[in-house]
Design a protein around this motif. Structure first.
Motif, short mmCIF file in Angstrom:
data_model
loop_
_atom_site.label_atom_id
_atom_site.label_comp_id
_atom_site.label_asym_id
_atom_site.label_seq_id
_atom_site.Cartn_x
_atom_site.Cartn_y
_atom_site.Cartn_z
N THR A 129 0.78 -1.08 0.10
CA THR A 129 -0.02 -0.14 0.08
C THR A 129 1.03 1.12 0.11
O THR A 129 1.62 1.23 0.86
CB THR A 129 -0.86 -0.06 1.23
N THR A 130 0.45 2.04 -1.04
CA THR A 130 1.36 3.39 -1.27
C THR A 130 0.51 4.58 -0.65
O THR A 130 -0.71 4.59 -1.25
CB THR A 130 1.86 3.58 -2.41
N GLU A 131 0.89 5.20 0.22
CA GLU A 131 0.18 6.53 0.44
C GLU A 131 1.00 7.82 0.27
O GLU A 131 2.11 7.86 0.62
CB GLU A 131 -0.06 6.39 2.07
N SER A 166 4.16 22.35 -2.82
CA SER A 166 4.49 21.69 -4.40
C SER A 166 5.43 20.49 -4.03
O SER A 166 5.72 19.92 -5.03
CB SER A 166 5.61 22.93 -5.07
N SER A 167 5.46 20.02 -2.87
CA SER A 167 6.28 18.67 -2.69
C SER A 167 5.29 17.62 -2.40
O SER A 167 4.18 17.83 -1.77
CB SER A 167 7.22 18.82 -1.43
N VAL A 168 5.40 16.53 -3.10
CA VAL A 168 4.70 15.13 -2.75
C VAL A 168 5.76 14.09 -1.93
O VAL A 168 6.78 13.90 -2.36
CB VAL A 168 4.25 14.89 -3.87
N SER A 169 5.21 13.71 -1.16
CA SER A 169 5.73 12.56 -0.22
C SER A 169 5.03 11.21 -0.13
O SER A 169 3.79 11.24 0.22
CB SER A 169 6.09 13.28 1.15
N CYS A 170 5.64 10.16 -0.55
CA CYS A 170 4.82 8.71 -0.76
C CYS A 170 5.39 7.84 0.18
O CYS A 170 6.85 7.77 0.34
CB CYS A 170 4.90 8.28 -2.20
#
Length: 213
Positions: free
Chosen positions: A198-200, A206-210
């Motif tokens: 599972t990836t959240e 403007s930053s995306v953290s997964c």
């Protein structure tokens, strides 16, 4: 008369698994026949004080010191006694071969042959009663020691076999435990590999953290 069975009872415990020579001899039909023979009133009357017919235990000091040779009556009693004794030995032959190791029954029958030869020498006047009793006592004790040694050797062989079996069992157990451990590790690896991922993701400006789990 001196009994090999009575002497064997003095040997004591050998650690042998299974019957000892003494126990096997106790069930030998020959021994039951000897007891009947030793209870014969006529044989006891003529030979009791000479060769110990019916005597439970070793010869007395008087028997060991006896310097006389058999009288004619005693010679005839020896002939009869020897014949009956040989029949007793033959009576238990099939039992011994079926229930005793060769080293045991050969000792028993060998002592019987030695005793018959001694009676022949006594009958012929080659030896005295004292000679007979001393020689027979020594032969019986030697046979007893050999039988006791046979018991010890069989006990040692059994102990060595038990040790080998024990070592083989432990080695097998260790191998099984190792195999079980490896299988458990493999199952855990498979579970880890097959587990859904599972990836959240989250956005901050403007930053995306997964994060995957």
């Amino acid at each position: 008369m001196l009994s090999l069975l009575s002497l064997l009872s003095l040997v004591g415990c050998t650690g042998l698994r299974g019957p000892t020579a003494e126990a096997m001899m106790g069930s030998d039909p020959t021994m039951a026949c000897f007891r009947r023979m030793n209870a014969d009133p006529e044989a006891r009357r003529v030979l009791h004080d000479k060769v110990g017919v019916g005597l439970d235990g070793p010869p007395t000091i008087q028997m060991l010191a006896d310097k006389t040779a058999p009288t004619e009556e005693e010679r005839q009693a020896l002939v009869t006694f020897t014949s009956v004794r040989q029949a007793c030995i033959a009576e238990g032959a099939s039992y011994r071969r079926a229930n005793m190791p060769p080293e045991v029954w050969m000792q028993i029958e060998g002592l019987g042959e030695q005793t018959t030869l001694l009676f022949a020498r006594l009958y012929a006047g080659d030896i005295t009663y004292g000679d007979y009793n001393r020689i027979h006592l020594e032969q019986t004790r030697n046979a007893m020691l050999r039988l006791a040694d046979s018991d010890r050797q069989r006990a040692q062989a059994q102990a060595a076999d038990d040790e080998r079996r024990g070592q083989a069992f432990l080695q097998g157990l260790q191998a099984a435990q190792q195999q079980q451990y490896q299988q458990q590790m493999l199952r855990q690896q498979q579970i880890q590999m097959n587990r859904p991922v599972t990836t959240e993701c989250s956005r901050f400006g403007s930053s995306v953290s997964c994060t995957s789990r």
